[in-house]
Enzyme design. Structure first.
Site, PDB file in Angstrom:
ATOM      1  N   GLY A  70      -4.749  -4.068  -4.157  1.00  0.00           N
ATOM      2  CA  GLY A  70      -5.712  -2.990  -4.336  1.00  0.00           C
ATOM      3  C   GLY A  70      -4.965  -1.718  -4.625  1.00  0.00           C
ATOM      4  O   GLY A  70      -4.646  -0.956  -3.722  1.00  0.00           O
ATOM      5  N   HIS A  71      -4.623  -1.529  -5.876  1.00  0.00           N
ATOM      6  CA  HIS A  71      -3.885  -0.322  -6.241  1.00  0.00           C
ATOM      7  C   HIS A  71      -4.874   0.798  -6.556  1.00  0.00           C
ATOM      8  O   HIS A  71      -5.724   0.649  -7.425  1.00  0.00           O
ATOM      9  CB  HIS A  71      -2.993  -0.585  -7.466  1.00  0.00           C
ATOM     10  CG  HIS A  71      -1.919  -1.584  -7.193  1.00  0.00           C
ATOM     11  ND1 HIS A  71      -1.109  -2.101  -8.163  1.00  0.00           N
ATOM     12  CD2 HIS A  71      -1.526  -2.173  -6.051  1.00  0.00           C
ATOM     13  CE1 HIS A  71      -0.262  -2.952  -7.627  1.00  0.00           C
ATOM     14  NE2 HIS A  71      -0.511  -3.016  -6.348  1.00  0.00           N
TER      15      HIS A  71
ATOM     16  N   GLY B 215     -11.337  -2.661   2.628  1.00  0.00           N
ATOM     17  CA  GLY B 215     -11.848  -1.546   3.421  1.00  0.00           C
ATOM     18  C   GLY B 215     -11.402  -1.626   4.876  1.00  0.00           C
ATOM     19  O   GLY B 215     -11.815  -0.819   5.709  1.00  0.00           O
TER      20      GLY B 215
ATOM     21  N   ASP C  97       0.819  -1.228   0.000  1.00  0.00           N
ATOM     22  CA  ASP C  97       0.000   0.000   0.000  1.00  0.00           C
ATOM     23  C   ASP C  97       0.845   1.266   0.000  1.00  0.00           C
ATOM     24  O   ASP C  97       0.439   2.304   0.536  1.00  0.00           O
ATOM     25  CB  ASP C  97      -0.939   0.045   1.233  1.00  0.00           C
ATOM     26  CG  ASP C  97      -1.842  -1.163   1.304  1.00  0.00           C
ATOM     27  OD1 ASP C  97      -2.308  -1.605   0.245  1.00  0.00           O
ATOM     28  OD2 ASP C  97      -2.058  -1.668   2.414  1.00  0.00           O
TER      29      ASP C  97
HETATM   30  P1  GDP Z   1      -0.585   0.466  -3.718  1.00  0.00           P
HETATM   31  O1  GDP Z   1      -1.285  -0.827  -3.499  1.00  0.00           O
HETATM   32  O2  GDP Z   1       0.868   0.426  -3.382  1.00  0.00           O
HETATM   33  O3  GDP Z   1      -0.852   1.041  -5.065  1.00  0.00           O
HETATM   34  O4  GDP Z   1      -1.190   1.492  -2.655  1.00  0.00           O
HETATM   35  P2  GDP Z   1      -2.735   1.780  -2.354  1.00  0.00           P
HETATM   36  O5  GDP Z   1      -3.397   2.272  -3.563  1.00  0.00           O
HETATM   37  O6  GDP Z   1      -3.336   0.624  -1.650  1.00  0.00           O
HETATM   38  O7  GDP Z   1      -2.590   2.916  -1.243  1.00  0.00           O
HETATM   39  C1  GDP Z   1      -2.004   4.134  -1.505  1.00  0.00           C
HETATM   40  C2  GDP Z   1      -3.017   5.251  -1.207  1.00  0.00           C
HETATM   41  O8  GDP Z   1      -2.352   6.471  -1.121  1.00  0.00           O
HETATM   42  C3  GDP Z   1      -4.049   5.424  -2.284  1.00  0.00           C
HETATM   43  O9  GDP Z   1      -5.273   5.773  -1.715  1.00  0.00           O
HETATM   44  C4  GDP Z   1      -3.499   6.577  -3.135  1.00  0.00           C
HETATM   45  O10 GDP Z   1      -4.504   7.317  -3.818  1.00  0.00           O
HETATM   46  C5  GDP Z   1      -2.861   7.419  -2.076  1.00  0.00           C
HETATM   47  N1  GDP Z   1      -1.708   8.201  -2.473  1.00  0.00           N
HETATM   48  C6  GDP Z   1      -0.668   7.821  -3.272  1.00  0.00           C
HETATM   49  N2  GDP Z   1       0.273   8.780  -3.309  1.00  0.00           N
HETATM   50  C7  GDP Z   1      -0.181   9.789  -2.505  1.00  0.00           C
HETATM   51  C8  GDP Z   1       0.376  11.039  -2.096  1.00  0.00           C
HETATM   52  O11 GDP Z   1       1.482  11.424  -2.473  1.00  0.00           O
HETATM   53  N3  GDP Z   1      -0.380  11.779  -1.222  1.00  0.00           N
HETATM   54  C9  GDP Z   1      -1.610  11.391  -0.769  1.00  0.00           C
HETATM   55  N4  GDP Z   1      -2.259  12.183   0.077  1.00  0.00           N
HETATM   56  N5  GDP Z   1      -2.136  10.212  -1.141  1.00  0.00           N
HETATM   57  C10 GDP Z   1      -1.435   9.427  -1.978  1.00  0.00           C
END
Ligand code: GDP
Length: 420
Positions: free
Chosen positions: A40-41, A300, A13
């Protein structure tokens, strides 16, 4: 662009989806190399907000070929639903291909995952219950069914029936109803028919991409601390998110991967069980979770939150040799006057920067240094040099303690909120 792997350097995440989405705008091929629909990206771009589970985050670039790689385990029904959802939002999925060597995540895997977690009781792993672990277990135990097998329905049905003979015994012993082989096979074959000729041997495509110097992105799921071999076993995923796993899982010779981006949050989060030394508890943790909206994209579930752990990130760097780091969610820390930063662990009376094995890590306590906060929003900053000095110092601390340079800094969830 060389062949680039985007790898999680913490517990998952980290924001790999956002970084991949950004880089995919310039990519020709994007390959998911491990995991299943437990990922869950979250991608936020001009089309809206999307939670991708199996589909590579490159799907928003209509010119990129997106491959669900041979190292993944694929629930074809879930994949079809995900494609339908994207199409409903006007995103073309015509360029998606599924490796015929990937393993099928079958309906009985999902059931067995939930039963296994139930039986583990208090020792549960905290899986997402999607069947990913049991699907990989079958792959390794040589009971797996590869995607290409759907091309011969008669043989496929026989294979499913054979596997279910033993699986049903286990399911019944757990007190659940056995599954019907015909129904299981029908469900998978129907999804396979929907995918049609998107199911292919992906090796010629990848080989061709490398030969023609195409820009290839390899997208991992979860992070180094959840790596099957190097993470906090048994609280790990059942595959290898490390860059080493990318070569095998995408079907690309390792020496072609010349850029490895380690994605880290400016603090730490974890979903699921297992040691997490810098975890914040109580109100302090609740406050960060709410402020940063730290809830799992697939389930969630509230994420566990903690301060930045340089021991964990350096562990990831030792295993991946990151050519650069991408730091996400720096904006979130604007709320703090002082920011604890874990530089080492105290363990049995000594200080260490090595990552101990799981049961030992449970006893480790973080050694913190305190960074000065910048106490303010970062919205609108368009250049890294224009960040407040305290924020630049914080980034420099990450670079120095992990040992890799920072190439990208996220200051908001949108694609555009990234300082290069
Ligand atoms: P992944 O599985 O590594 O892609 O990560 P997730 O999508 O599960 O979680 C990352 C969360 O951080 C998501 O809700 C993104 O929209 C959010 N996000 C990513 N980069 C940033 C950032 O620089 N700032 C903020 N506030 N949110 C971010």
């Amino acid at each position: 662009m060389p062949v680039t792997a985007v790898v999680g350097a913490q517990w998952g995440d980290e924001g790999k989806g956002k970084i991949t989405d950004l880089l995919a705008q310039e990519a020709d091929v994007v390959i998911r190399y491990q995991g299943g629909n437990n990922a869950g990206h979250t991608v936020v771009n001009q089309h809206g907000t999307f939670k991708l589970h199996l589909v590579p985050s490159g799907i928003f670039n209509p010119n990129a070929l997106c491959i669900v790689g041979p190292g993944t385990v694929v629930d074809l029904k879930v994949l079809c639903e995900e494609l339908r959802n994207l199409e409903a939002h006007g995103i073309s999925t015509a360029n998606l291909r599924v490796s015929d060597r990937a393993h099928l995540l079958m309906p009985y895997h999902t059931l067995l995952d939930r039963l296994d977690e139930r039986e583990r009781g208090r020792q549960k792993l905290g899986t997402t219950g999607q069947g990913v672990g049991p699907a990989y277990a079958d792959k390794v135990a040589r009971h797996g069914i590869q995607v290409y097998e759907v091309r011969d329905p008669k043989r496929f049905r026989a294979h499913v029936a054979h596997e279910l003979e033993t699986k049903n015994k286990v399911i019944e012993r757990f007190g659940d109803k056995p599954l019907d082989a015909k129904q299981v096979a029908d469900e998978v074959l129907s999804a396979a028919a929907t995918l049609g000729d998107r199911i292919v041997d992906t090796l010629p495509l990848v080989e061709d991409a490398v030969r023609t110097d195409a820009r290839v992105l390899l997208e991992g799921q979860l992070g180094a601390m959840r790596d099957l071999d190097w993470g906090i076993y048994p609280y790990v995923t059942s595959s290898n998110p490390l860059a080493g796993g990318a070569a095998v899982g995408a079907g690309i010779p390792p020496r072609y991967i010349t850029r490895v981006i380690g994605v880290v949050k400016a603090y730490s989060t974890a979903v699921g069980e297992g040691p997490f030394p810098t975890e914040m508890h109580g109100k302090e943790g609740d406050a960060l979770r709410e402020m940063a909206n730290e809830y799992g994209a697939t389930t969630g579930r509230p994420r566990r939150v903690g301060w930045f752990d340089a021991v964990a990130a350096r562990h990831a760097h030792r295993l991946n040799a990151f050519t650069e780091l991408a730091v996400t969610k720096l904006d979130v820390l604007g709320a703090y006057r002082e920011i604890p930063f874990c530089v080492a662990y105290r363990l049995d009376g000594r200080t260490t920067t090595d990552m101990p094995p799981t049961a030992v890590l449970e006893r480790a306590t973080p050694v913190y240094e305190t960074c000065v906060g910048w106490c303010g929003a970062l919205a609108g900053v368009s250049d890294r040099d224009h960040l407040p000095k305290a924020a630049r110092d914080y980034l420099a601390k990450i670079e120095a303690s992990v040992g890799a340079p920072i190439g990208m800094v996220g200051i908001g969830p949108e694609r555009s909120a990234t300082l290069l």
